[in-house]
Design a protein around this motif. Structure first.
Motif, short mmCIF file in Angstrom:
data_model
loop_
_atom_site.label_atom_id
_atom_site.label_comp_id
_atom_site.label_asym_id
_atom_site.label_seq_id
_atom_site.Cartn_x
_atom_site.Cartn_y
_atom_site.Cartn_z
N PHE A 164 133.96 54.90 99.84
CA PHE A 164 132.61 55.37 100.15
C PHE A 164 131.65 54.18 100.07
CE2 PHE A 164 133.48 56.09 95.69
CZ PHE A 164 132.29 55.84 94.99
N VAL A 165 130.73 54.14 101.03
CA VAL A 165 129.87 52.98 101.23
C VAL A 165 128.42 53.38 101.00
CG1 VAL A 165 129.14 51.20 102.87
CG2 VAL A 165 131.50 52.06 102.92
N GLN A 166 127.69 52.56 100.23
CA GLN A 166 126.28 52.85 99.96
C GLN A 166 125.41 51.61 100.17
OE1 GLN A 166 128.27 54.88 97.35
NE2 GLN A 166 129.42 53.00 97.49
N SER A 167 124.20 51.84 100.61
CA SER A 167 123.26 50.77 100.88
C SER A 167 122.61 50.28 99.59
CB SER A 167 122.17 51.29 101.84
OG SER A 167 121.06 50.42 101.87
N LEU A 168 122.44 48.97 99.47
CA LEU A 168 121.75 48.42 98.30
C LEU A 168 120.25 48.67 98.37
CD1 LEU A 168 123.43 44.95 97.58
CD2 LEU A 168 123.68 47.07 96.31
N ASP A 169 119.65 48.42 99.53
CA ASP A 169 118.18 48.55 99.59
C ASP A 169 117.74 49.99 99.42
OD1 ASP A 169 117.43 49.48 102.71
OD2 ASP A 169 119.30 48.38 102.55
N LYS A 170 118.47 50.95 99.97
CA LYS A 170 118.06 52.35 99.91
C LYS A 170 118.21 52.93 98.50
CE LYS A 170 119.25 53.32 104.73
NZ LYS A 170 119.78 52.00 105.06
N VAL A 221 116.84 44.28 102.30
CA VAL A 221 117.91 44.72 103.19
C VAL A 221 118.96 43.63 103.34
CG1 VAL A 221 118.41 45.34 105.60
CG2 VAL A 221 116.38 46.27 104.47
N GLY A 222 120.22 44.03 103.45
CA GLY A 222 121.26 43.07 103.74
C GLY A 222 122.51 43.18 102.89
N GLY A 223 122.59 44.22 102.06
CA GLY A 223 123.78 44.35 101.23
C GLY A 223 124.23 45.79 101.13
N ALA A 224 125.50 45.97 100.76
CA ALA A 224 126.06 47.31 100.57
C ALA A 224 127.12 47.24 99.48
CB ALA A 224 126.66 47.83 101.87
N ILE A 225 127.48 48.42 98.98
CA ILE A 225 128.56 48.53 98.00
C ILE A 225 129.69 49.32 98.64
CG2 ILE A 225 129.25 49.38 95.73
CD1 ILE A 225 126.18 49.46 95.08
N ILE A 226 130.88 48.74 98.65
CA ILE A 226 132.08 49.45 99.09
C ILE A 226 132.87 49.81 97.85
CG2 ILE A 226 134.21 49.32 100.43
CD1 ILE A 226 132.85 47.32 102.27
N ALA A 227 133.11 51.10 97.66
CA ALA A 227 133.75 51.58 96.44
C ALA A 227 134.87 52.56 96.78
CB ALA A 227 132.73 52.24 95.52
N GLY A 228 135.77 52.76 95.84
CA GLY A 228 136.86 53.71 96.08
C GLY A 228 137.63 54.02 94.82
N PHE A 229 138.65 54.85 94.97
CA PHE A 229 139.42 55.36 93.85
C PHE A 229 140.79 54.71 93.73
CE2 PHE A 229 136.39 58.42 95.41
CZ PHE A 229 135.73 58.81 94.25
N ASP A 230 141.10 53.84 94.68
CA ASP A 230 142.35 53.08 94.66
C ASP A 230 141.99 51.60 94.69
OD1 ASP A 230 144.75 51.81 95.07
OD2 ASP A 230 145.29 52.92 96.89
N GLU A 231 142.17 50.93 93.56
CA GLU A 231 141.73 49.54 93.44
C GLU A 231 142.40 48.64 94.48
OE1 GLU A 231 141.22 46.07 90.00
OE2 GLU A 231 142.14 48.02 89.51
N SER A 232 143.66 48.88 94.77
CA SER A 232 144.37 48.02 95.72
C SER A 232 143.78 48.12 97.12
CB SER A 232 145.86 48.38 95.74
OG SER A 232 146.06 49.71 96.22
N PHE A 233 143.34 49.33 97.52
CA PHE A 233 142.76 49.49 98.85
C PHE A 233 141.40 48.80 98.93
CE2 PHE A 233 140.27 52.13 101.96
CZ PHE A 233 140.89 51.62 103.09
N ILE A 234 140.60 48.88 97.88
CA ILE A 234 139.30 48.22 97.87
C ILE A 234 139.48 46.70 97.92
CG2 ILE A 234 137.14 47.90 96.60
CD1 ILE A 234 137.57 50.68 97.90
N GLN A 235 140.50 46.19 97.22
CA GLN A 235 140.79 44.77 97.29
C GLN A 235 141.24 44.37 98.69
OE1 GLN A 235 143.67 44.03 94.20
NE2 GLN A 235 142.16 44.06 92.55
#
Length: 496
Positions: free
Chosen positions: A279-285, A291-305
């Motif tokens: 799941f992806v979320q905006s930093l500025d919002k 503006v210019g950054g986001a967070i990519i997060a998830g429940f499987d560490e290997s997939f996020i890596q």
């Protein structure tokens, strides 16, 4: 200043004064030590002097700030403008190495530490915001759209035969183009209208899943979990269950969602009952940074890596630096205060918008699954003139009301070859035009009060102009019928 330097200082200035200064510095260092030990957002925010001390300590660990450094390579952290250097706290090397945005840089221990700490602090905040089982995340120096593309490109490598992404419709260009850029064909699933609110058509989603399986593999299901306009939060738990049932990756666009406990709870629930890959979320919002950054997060560490390794090359440290400074300054208590105030102002905005709508013969649309945005109908304005609705948007903008969006009926927009009817309303045939306003993190009661006051004046002006235009019409509708009938009689007599 280390202990040796403090001891030497006592020979120059009164030892009692130096010891007092040393104790004060240890207070700053204790906060930094806790951050390094725990990797979590501090409960109480730091002072600016502590933040700057920490950043300066990080900067002197990078080779471009070594006193005796001699750089003869093509990338040595050289900066021509001292103003630019100060803007970045002399953390010039960025983050990552060629081929891996998460890799440690030998020449930039300070910047590498900044990157690791930022990801750790942000992960802690995501858990505090409601997604307690999130396993991994990283800050990427791209806005939400390109960050989603990075996720889709990673899935393309995992599923090379995949062709389609199943996508419940949301009328935002970057959402749509993120799939096109990754080389997928979006399968657009129209929303269903429930009262005033648009919700995900689950039957259509599953029907498309089965249809695409007959033709070719599905790349993923892309849930546009954006809380915009009359679009209620998508049925995330049910979609997650469908993805688990059919073994389809599930990417969630949570651009605005960190600020909403309801959105974060639904993501947590979706991961619990089904499948959410990232799941992806905006930093500025969500964190009130540029503006210019986001967070990519998830429940499987290997997939996020795996996603982070898909990023080609090094990257700017600015988004990481901005969000780390912000969270260290606010602390958990400060950020939670902003989130609490946002909820309170949402209720205030709803009350004010409902009162204004009633005064102008309109109504506040009922969208119970949308915890951030509100909308009021503009039926009366549409009745006055087809152009009045879009004119309202222009009037608000020129009167310095930003963010309020006016959604007319019947607008068409082509995005990357796909034509959307009723564009911006998220539906081919939404029943009324409307105006949208959002209670986003950082909003104040004064923002709402001023907006409502200016909106009221604009509506009154447009209605007055519409009434004047009607009254100044040279021939009324009844008179027009008389004139037409008389002309018909005259033509008939001439024919005879």
């Amino acid at each position: 200043m280390n202990s040796d330097n403090f001891n030497l200082s006592e020979k120059i200035v009164s030892p009692s004064y130096i010891r007092q200064g040393s104790q004060a510095r240890r207070g700053h260092e204790q906060l930094i030590r806790q951050l390094l030990e725990q990797g979590k957002c501090p409960e109480e925010g730091w002072s600016e002097s502590t933040v700057e001390l920490f950043l300066n300590e990080l900067a002197v660990m990078d080779s471009n700030n070594f006193l005796g450094n001699c750089g003869v390579g093509e990338r040595e952290g050289r900066v021509a403008s001292s103003l630019v250097a100060r803007r970045h706290y002399r953390l010039i090397h960025g983050i990552g190495r060629s081929g891996d945005i998460a890799a440690i840089q030998p020449k930039a221990a300070g910047s590498s530490l900044l990157n690791k700490l930022t990801n750790s602090v942000v992960l802690d905040v995501l858990k505090l915001a409601g997604v307690r089982s999130v396993a991994s995340c990283f800050v990427v120096p791209m806005a939400t759209g390109m960050s989603l593309t990075l996720c889709f490109l990673t899935l393309r490598h995992r599923r090379p035969k995949a062709r389609y992404i199943i996508w419940p419709r949301i009328d935002q260009k970057s959402c749509f183009k993120s799939m096109i850029t990754a080389g997928f064909e979006p399968v657009v699933v129209e929303n269903v209208l429930e009262g005033d609110e648009l919700r995900t058509d689950l039957e259509a989603v599953e029907r498309f899943i089965m249809l695409c399986y007959v033709c070719v593999d599905v790349g993923c299901l892309y849930a546009p979990f954006l809380i915009l306009f009359v679009l209620g939060s998508c049925r995330l738990e049910e979609l997650s269950s469908l993805c688990s049932k059919h073994d389809i990756p599930h990417i969630v666009n949570n651009a605005y969602g960190v600020q909403s406990s309801k959105c974060m709870h639904l993501i947590q629930q979706g991961a619990r009952v089904g499948r959410i890959d990232a799941f992806v979320q905006s930093l500025d919002k969500n964190f009130m940074v540029p503006v210019g950054g986001a967070i990519i997060a998830g429940f499987d560490e290997s997939f996020i890596q795996e996603i982070s390794k898909m990023y080609p090359g090094r990257a700017s440290a600015s988004p990481s630096l901005d969000v780390l400074i912000t969270l260290l300054t606010l602390g958990v208590s400060g950020y939670k205060k902003y989130l609490s105030e946002r909820k309170e102002i949402y209720s205030f905005l709803a009350e004010q918008l409902k009162s204004l709508a009633s005064a102008h013969g309109e109504r506040l649309l009922h969208t119970p699954h949308n915890p951030i945005s509100l909308a009021m109908s503009l039926d009366g304005l549409q009745a006055n003139s087809d152009k009045a609705v879009t004119q309202l948007g222009s009037m608000l903008f020129t009167r310095q009301v930003s963010g309020a969006r006016v959604i007319p009926l019947g607008k068409e927009q082509t995005v990357s070859g796909h034509t959307f009817r009723g564009f911006m309303s998220h539906s081919d045939s939404y029943p009324c035009p409307y105006l949208n306003a959002a209670s986003a993190v950082g909003i104040t009661r004064e923002d709402v009060t001023v907006c409502i006051k200016r909106l009221d004046k604009c509506l009154k002006t447009l209605k007055k102009e519409g009434g004047t235009a009607k009254n100044s019409s040279p021939v009324s509708s009844s008179n027009q019928e008389v004139v037409i009938n008389q002309n018909n009689l005259l033509i008939n007599s001439l024919i005879k």
